[in-house]
Design a protein around this motif. Structure first.
Motif, PDB file in Angstrom:
ATOM      1  N   THR A  63       0.842  -1.195   0.000  1.00  0.00           N
ATOM      2  CA  THR A  63       0.000   0.000   0.000  1.00  0.00           C
ATOM      3  C   THR A  63       0.876   1.245   0.000  1.00  0.00           C
ATOM      4  OG1 THR A  63      -0.145  -0.012   2.428  1.00  0.00           O
ATOM      5  CG2 THR A  63      -1.875  -1.177   1.204  1.00  0.00           C
ATOM      6  N   ILE A  64       0.282   2.391  -0.330  1.00  0.00           N
ATOM      7  CA  ILE A  64       1.098   3.599  -0.460  1.00  0.00           C
ATOM      8  C   ILE A  64       1.581   4.104   0.897  1.00  0.00           C
ATOM      9  CG2 ILE A  64       0.045   4.270  -2.646  1.00  0.00           C
ATOM     10  CD1 ILE A  64      -1.682   6.254  -1.158  1.00  0.00           C
ATOM     11  N   SER A  68      -2.669   2.926   5.123  1.00  0.00           N
ATOM     12  CA  SER A  68      -3.573   3.174   3.999  1.00  0.00           C
ATOM     13  C   SER A  68      -4.075   1.860   3.418  1.00  0.00           C
ATOM     14  CB  SER A  68      -2.848   3.980   2.918  1.00  0.00           C
ATOM     15  OG  SER A  68      -3.632   4.079   1.747  1.00  0.00           O
ATOM     16  N   ILE A  70      -4.979   1.911   0.141  1.00  0.00           N
ATOM     17  CA  ILE A  70      -4.833   2.119  -1.300  1.00  0.00           C
ATOM     18  C   ILE A  70      -3.632   1.332  -1.817  1.00  0.00           C
ATOM     19  CG2 ILE A  70      -4.415   3.835  -3.109  1.00  0.00           C
ATOM     20  CD1 ILE A  70      -5.821   5.878  -1.343  1.00  0.00           C
ATOM     21  N   ASP A  71      -3.877   0.497  -2.791  1.00  0.00           N
ATOM     22  CA  ASP A  71      -2.844  -0.354  -3.361  1.00  0.00           C
ATOM     23  C   ASP A  71      -1.818   0.493  -4.122  1.00  0.00           C
ATOM     24  OD1 ASP A  71      -2.110  -3.311  -4.202  1.00  0.00           O
ATOM     25  OD2 ASP A  71      -2.039  -2.089  -6.034  1.00  0.00           O
ATOM     26  N   ARG A  72      -0.539   0.247  -3.846  1.00  0.00           N
ATOM     27  CA  ARG A  72       0.513   1.054  -4.453  1.00  0.00           C
ATOM     28  C   ARG A  72       0.554   0.894  -5.967  1.00  0.00           C
ATOM     29  NH1 ARG A  72       5.161  -1.095  -2.425  1.00  0.00           N
ATOM     30  NH2 ARG A  72       4.941   0.110  -0.512  1.00  0.00           N
ATOM     31  N   GLU A  74      -1.843   0.095  -8.108  1.00  0.00           N
ATOM     32  CA  GLU A  74      -2.956   0.794  -8.745  1.00  0.00           C
ATOM     33  C   GLU A  74      -2.711   2.304  -8.752  1.00  0.00           C
ATOM     34  OE1 GLU A  74      -6.611  -0.276  -6.910  1.00  0.00           O
ATOM     35  OE2 GLU A  74      -6.495  -2.391  -7.501  1.00  0.00           O
ATOM     36  N   TYR A  75      -2.239   2.807  -7.612  1.00  0.00           N
ATOM     37  CA  TYR A  75      -1.989   4.246  -7.500  1.00  0.00           C
ATOM     38  C   TYR A  75      -0.929   4.697  -8.501  1.00  0.00           C
ATOM     39  CZ  TYR A  75      -0.388   8.627  -5.376  1.00  0.00           C
ATOM     40  OH  TYR A  75      -0.010   9.924  -5.171  1.00  0.00           O
ATOM     41  N   VAL A  79      -1.174   7.311 -11.685  1.00  0.00           N
ATOM     42  CA  VAL A  79      -0.323   8.498 -11.794  1.00  0.00           C
ATOM     43  C   VAL A  79       0.382   8.512 -13.146  1.00  0.00           C
ATOM     44  CG1 VAL A  79       1.717   9.656 -10.870  1.00  0.00           C
ATOM     45  CG2 VAL A  79      -0.006   8.744  -9.309  1.00  0.00           C
ATOM     46  N   PHE A 231      -7.818   8.973 -12.912  1.00  0.00           N
ATOM     47  CA  PHE A 231      -7.503   9.782 -11.744  1.00  0.00           C
ATOM     48  C   PHE A 231      -8.421  10.997 -11.667  1.00  0.00           C
ATOM     49  CE2 PHE A 231      -3.407   9.589  -9.148  1.00  0.00           C
ATOM     50  CZ  PHE A 231      -4.067   9.959  -7.993  1.00  0.00           C
TER      51      PHE A 231
END
Length: 657
Positions: A63-64, A68, A70-72, A74-75, A79, A231
């Protein structure tokens, strides 16, 4: 998705992505500006030295942040997509090299490029390997590709190839006849322009291939083929959520009012809750008011048998709006109940008993008087294209008129004695409310008004009949004039307004309720309570940016404001004198101004406190004049006496606007 370390040591950019600023739906082409394209040779000859390979950064966890969800991967991929979309191609390549993640696999990029290049056979072959969810989905995706191929062959004049696709690719998919027959009829188009017009398609050189990619997106897992501008979509969703939590939201969607640095919240001082101007020229109760579409004029209708068109200038900060009488229309034989502006604001309709008058809003000349209904005309509404208007009456008739005042159509005899009607902005439905024809107990314009006599000499029964009344909201299909929905309600229905997106109907329902109906589902979605409505006609409206607010008058002399979606009562605005506040209307151009009218013979303009000198004290300002003035604001010599002239709290005369 990651590639082996050695691939990044030799190739700092993703080998499958187009290095130009555009949509994320781009294709794998050779890297420009000296970037290595994955085959060991620089392109364009613009680089004389090799780039130092970047070392992949290895981070713990997936994760980020540690705390968190939020999966790194995917993020980072989102970006990368965003950087490419806005033009930072080298930055995106650097991030790919450092993270080890690529936006999409070469297979996905190949599929994109095949669609954009019109390489249909290769696109179908690539589609087989993109994990389409099921067989039905695969067939539907193939149909979309074959349809595009068919249309492009027709556009290019290659009719034989188009027939081959129709017979050997589209027909075997066993699609529904209502989809296949329109496609086959396109063969008869006279030329490419006719084809594009009939198919609603902009051609091979337009945006049709990119639109096809968007349509195909729904059949391919988003983890493989990231939706366009993902995004930005997430940021828009966050913005909309913040707006939904801002109960006083009344700001346009601009960068000036929204920032990524802080959560959005509107300043409550910018909400129109203070009276900036009081207009007192009418000599009797003011029953209705309507803004022109330009927002520059306000028409008010009164029991004094007149209509005043006010010119309302643009408000400047800390200044009251510049208001003057544009026209005073007095040629009405009875009190005036309804108003409606034409689409271009050149004609104003007014109703008095069974008569409809059409006024030229520049000269004040009565263009035509229509005497077709046999009882009181209780509703007027222009159709959205401006070609004519619709009238509704207590004689149970709904008539369609041309812009010249000549009757074009009629709904015949309806089941209700109509009290109000409205046309949806999308020109598909007409919503009418009123009492059942079996029950003639209808709300009176005002409590002290006796029931009006119909043209044939009969009298309306006295309110309070012992028989339980039935009141209906009927939704008609505007094209066929047939009812789509009919809802029986226990209380009197006095007003209906339609939201700007044509989805909701706002209905005043006595006693003491306002209903919000979803026209697409036929369901009651929300009730607003707090205001007082018993026997009088009270008219409400939507207001603010995107119709965020519901505003209504009340028989207790106040104006009530609710948040439309959350149903929260935001404000109870005092200021009018004794009697009912009969109608409210929000300025369609100035989202920080609305107007109200009352039995106290006055009209009030409401604005944010920052727009009014002295804040709430400005509510004592009044436009003073005679009941009869010409459009220059000067007495006409036929006045019936001056209107009431309120005094300020310190006893001095109010400032005349």
């Amino acid at each position: 998705m990651r590639l082996p370390q050695r691939d990044y040591e030799s190739n700092p950019t993703s080998p499958d992505l187009h290095p130009q600023a555009s949509s994320s739906s781009v294709s794998p082409l050779p890297k420009a500006n000296g970037h290595v394209n994955g085959h060991g040779s620089p392109v364009n000859g613009s680089s004389k030295r090799a780039r130092t390979p970047l070392t992949r950064v290895e981070l713990p966890g997936s994760t980020i942040y540690d705390d968190s969800y939020i999966d790194r991967e995917e993020y980072i991929r989102l970006v990368i997509q965003s950087l490419r979309d806005i033009g930072y191609i080298e930055s995106a390549a650097t991030l790919e090299a450092e993270s080890g993640y690529v936006m999409e696999t070469p297979r996905v990029a190949e599929f994109r490029q095949c669609i954009l290049d019109g390489a249909w056979s290769e696109a179908e072959a690539a589609l087989e390997h993109l994990s389409v969810a099921d067989d039905d989905g695969l067939w539907e995706a193939k149909f979309l590709i074959s349809r595009q191929k068919y249309l492009e062959y027709l556009e290019a004049g290659r009719t034989a190839m188009a027939l081959h696709v129709l017979r050997n690719e589209l027909a075997p998919l066993h699609i529904e006849p209502e989809h296949l027959h329109p496609l086959s009829s396109l063969i008869m188009c006279s030329d490419a322009a006719d084809l594009r017009q009939r198919a609603g398609w902009d051609g091979a050189h337009g945006s049709s291939r990119r639109r096809l990619l968007v349509d195909l997106q729904s059949y391919i897992p988003s983890s493989l083929m990231i939706p366009p501008r993902r995004f930005v979509t997430l940021l828009d969703q966050a913005r909309l959520h913040q707006i939904s939590q801002c109960i006083y939201h009344n700001a346009p969607l601009t960068s000036q009012h929204f920032s990524l640095y802080a959560d959005h919240a509107c300043d409550t001082d910018l909400f129109p809750r203070v009276t900036s101007t009081v207009l007192e020229v009418h000599t009797d109760e003011v029953w209705s008011l309507e803004w022109s579409h330009s927002g520059k004029f306000l028409a008010t209708a009164s029991k004094d048998q007149s209509v005043i068109i006010w010119s309302v200038g643009v408000s400047q900060p800390a200044q009251t709006p510049d208001v003057s009488i544009h026209l005073h229309l007095q040629d009405h034989p009875f009190p005036v109940g309804c108003l409606a502006w034409s689409l271009d604001d050149t004609i104003l309709l007014s109703s008095c008993e069974q008569f409809i008058k059409m006024w030229n809003t520049e000269t004040g000349i009565c263009i035509r008087t229509i005497d077709a209904h046999t009882e009181t005309v209780s509703a007027l509404a222009w159709v959205p294209d401006g070609s004519g208007f619709i009238s509704g009456s207590q004689d149970r008739k709904i008539n369609l008129w041309g812009s010249d005042g000549k009757q074009r159509d009629s709904w015949g005899i309806t089941p209700i004695r109509i009290t109000d009607l409205a046309v949806t902005p999308d020109f598909t439905r007409l919503v009418a409310v009123g009492g059942s024809a079996k029950d003639s107990t209808l709300p009176t314009p005002r409590g002290d008004s006796a029931p009006t006599a119909s043209r044939n000499g009969g009298n309306n029964p006295t309110p309070g009949a012992s028989r339980a009344p039935e009141h209906l909201m009927i939704v008609y299909d505007l094209a066929t004039k047939q009812p789509e929905l009919s809802v029986a309600l226990g209380g009197q229905l006095t007003s209906v307004k339609i939201s700007s997106d044509s989805r909701y109907a706002l209905v005043n329902h006595a006693p003491d309720e306002i209903h919000l109906w979803d026209l697409s589902t036929g369901r009651l979605t929300r009730k607003y309570t707090g205001q007082r409505q018993g026997q009088h006609i009270i008219r409400s409206c939507f207001g603010g940016v995107d119709g965020n607010f519901v505003v209504s008058g009340s028989e207790d002399g106040n104006v009530y404001v609710w948040h439309r979606d959350r149903g929260i009562l935001l404000d109870v605005l005092a200021g009018h004198g004794n009697g009912s506040v009969n109608s409210v209307a929000w300025n369609p151009r100035n989202m920080q101004m609305f107007a109200s009218c009352s039995d106290d013979c006055s009209i009030r303009l409401w604005e944010p406190s920052g727009s009014c000198p002295g804040g709430a004290a400005s509510s004592r300002l009044a436009y003073r004049g005679t009941a009869d003035q010409n459009h220059d604001g000067e007495p006409s010599g036929k006045g019936k006496g001056k209107s009431r002239e309120p005094w300020t709290e310190d006893g001095s005369a109010p400032r005349s606007l």
